[in-house]
Enzyme design. Sequence first.
Site, short mmCIF file in Angstrom:
data_model
loop_
_atom_site.label_atom_id
_atom_site.label_comp_id
_atom_site.label_asym_id
_atom_site.label_seq_id
_atom_site.Cartn_x
_atom_site.Cartn_y
_atom_site.Cartn_z
N ASP A 48 0.83 -1.16 0.04
CA ASP A 48 0.02 0.03 0.11
C ASP A 48 0.88 1.28 -0.03
O ASP A 48 1.83 1.32 0.82
CB ASP A 48 -0.94 0.04 1.32
CG ASP A 48 -1.98 1.15 1.35
OD1 ASP A 48 -3.08 0.74 1.38
OD2 ASP A 48 -1.71 2.28 0.98
N GLU B 191 -3.12 0.06 -3.89
CA GLU B 191 -2.96 -1.15 -3.08
C GLU B 191 -3.04 -2.25 -3.95
O GLU B 191 -3.96 -2.49 -4.77
CB GLU B 191 -3.67 -1.14 -1.77
CG GLU B 191 -5.05 -1.07 -1.90
CD GLU B 191 -5.94 -1.31 -0.93
OE1 GLU B 191 -5.87 -2.14 -0.06
OE2 GLU B 191 -6.80 -0.35 -0.62
P1 TTP Z 1 -5.39 5.11 1.39
O1 TTP Z 1 -4.25 3.94 0.97
O2 TTP Z 1 -6.38 4.64 2.19
O3 TTP Z 1 -4.68 6.29 1.86
P2 TTP Z 1 -3.25 7.04 1.65
O4 TTP Z 1 -2.35 6.15 0.65
O5 TTP Z 1 -3.48 8.34 1.30
O6 TTP Z 1 -2.53 7.04 3.04
P3 TTP Z 1 -1.72 5.83 3.77
O7 TTP Z 1 -0.18 6.21 3.94
O8 TTP Z 1 -2.52 5.66 5.09
O9 TTP Z 1 -1.79 4.43 3.02
O10 TTP Z 1 -5.77 5.82 -0.09
C1 TTP Z 1 -5.34 5.85 -1.09
C2 TTP Z 1 -5.66 7.21 -1.91
O11 TTP Z 1 -7.12 7.22 -2.01
C3 TTP Z 1 -5.38 8.22 -1.01
O12 TTP Z 1 -4.17 8.80 -1.44
C4 TTP Z 1 -6.40 9.31 -1.67
C5 TTP Z 1 -7.50 8.50 -2.12
N1 TTP Z 1 -8.67 8.47 -0.86
C6 TTP Z 1 -9.67 9.57 -0.97
O13 TTP Z 1 -9.64 10.08 -2.00
N2 TTP Z 1 -10.42 9.49 0.10
C7 TTP Z 1 -10.45 8.83 1.30
O14 TTP Z 1 -11.33 8.95 1.99
C8 TTP Z 1 -9.53 7.78 1.11
C9 TTP Z 1 -9.08 6.87 2.58
C10 TTP Z 1 -8.58 7.83 0.22
MG MG Z 2 -2.05 4.22 0.77
#
Ligand code: TTP
Ligand code: MG
Length: 364
Positions: free
Chosen positions: A9, A108
């Site tokens: 991820d 992911e």
């Molecule tokens: P995630 O993998 O949940 O979050 P992330 O990569 O930003 O952070 P982490 O380091 O915790 O993994 O989500 C991937 C992408 O999806 C994120 O960069 C932006 C988008 N997203 C949204 O637009 N809205 C949301 O509520 C979430 C959870 C993610």
């Molecule tokens: Mg992420």
Amino acid sequence: MSRIIFHCDLDCFFAAVEMKQNPKYREKPVIVGADPKNGSGRGVVSTCSYEARKFGLHSAMPISKAYALCPHGIYLRPDFQKYVRVSRRVMEILSEYSDKLERAGIDEAYLDVSERCANLYEAKILAKQIKHRIIEEIGITISIGCASTKSIAKIASDHKKPNGITIVPPKYRNQFLYYMDITRIPGIGRKSRTYYNEKGVVTIGDLLSLNSNQVKQLFGKNGKWAWKVAHGMDNRDVCELHGKRKSISRERTFLTNTKDFFEISSKIYEINTNIHDKLDKEGIYYRTITLKLRFEGFLTRTRSHSFFYPIKNKEEAYNIAINLLKHYENYSKKIRLIGLKFSNLTRNPRKIQQKLIPHILEKL
Ligand code: TTP
Ligand code: MG
């Protein structure tokens, strides 16, 4: 023997892409989402950098609240097409490490590496290699969780974010999960948390202390699933969900950098044979062959050859790879890594490329 599954991820994905593109944003609180309009904006945070998270910001938070907590942050609008392009490149890289890849979202994927890694020690080395590749070729960090089931691999990838590797050997599973909040189990959200808490289940350890019947009585189907996850009883396979495979590739790093033609061509022979075994088994034809070379100092070069029609011919492919290699004959640097990629894949070609004589090949 238990499976070895990775959940990979990317860290703060949208923000990471922006920070990679604009070095002046690095190590700053970067927030990607709606326009904050000096605090009166509507909409939410898509994601934010780990620096912004220190101020309490997170995905899905109202942008006005984010602005109140972090007015000096760098607020950017999302550019989805750009993120999709980066995501594709990341998935391409990940697909080189296992044929069993399941994209689980834009940033992911699950990889089943059981065939590639004999044990968790090898899995750790592979996880490091993957992280290294992504940072080198994409410029952003990824966190990797490794376990014998998809659900525990997912919990593990989140454990040491950002930029972490967490390996959970089956015998340490209980220890790993015991003190975690129940919502760490995929499928138990904040709403169900209250319900679980009311019945005395706050941590995964609390859930583990119940037997299967108790769980079913108290929490129904959802509880039974969570209980199975915690016991490592999630036997879902890693499967290709999202469309057809785009390419098949393998690469090998030499133990010591080399310029020795025999050593390099033997490696090409080995990789080519290995891939053709797979192609034969699955009945896949290709139209493009790409040779990849990484030289000392990490300079990477690729060179491709495409046919007019699909082909699947091990000897032909080997000759082409050697011809592609000859373009680098006069390079002074030694080779560190070599790879072959077969792309433009098809299963049932209507027309097949006939064997070609070498001088015609050169011109295609
Ligand atoms: P995630 O993998 O949940 O979050 P992330 O990569 O930003 O952070 P982490 O380091 O915790 O993994 O989500 C991937 C992408 O999806 C994120 O960069 C932006 C988008 N997203 C949204 O637009 N809205 C949301 O509520 C979430 C959870 C993610
Ligand atoms: Mg992420």
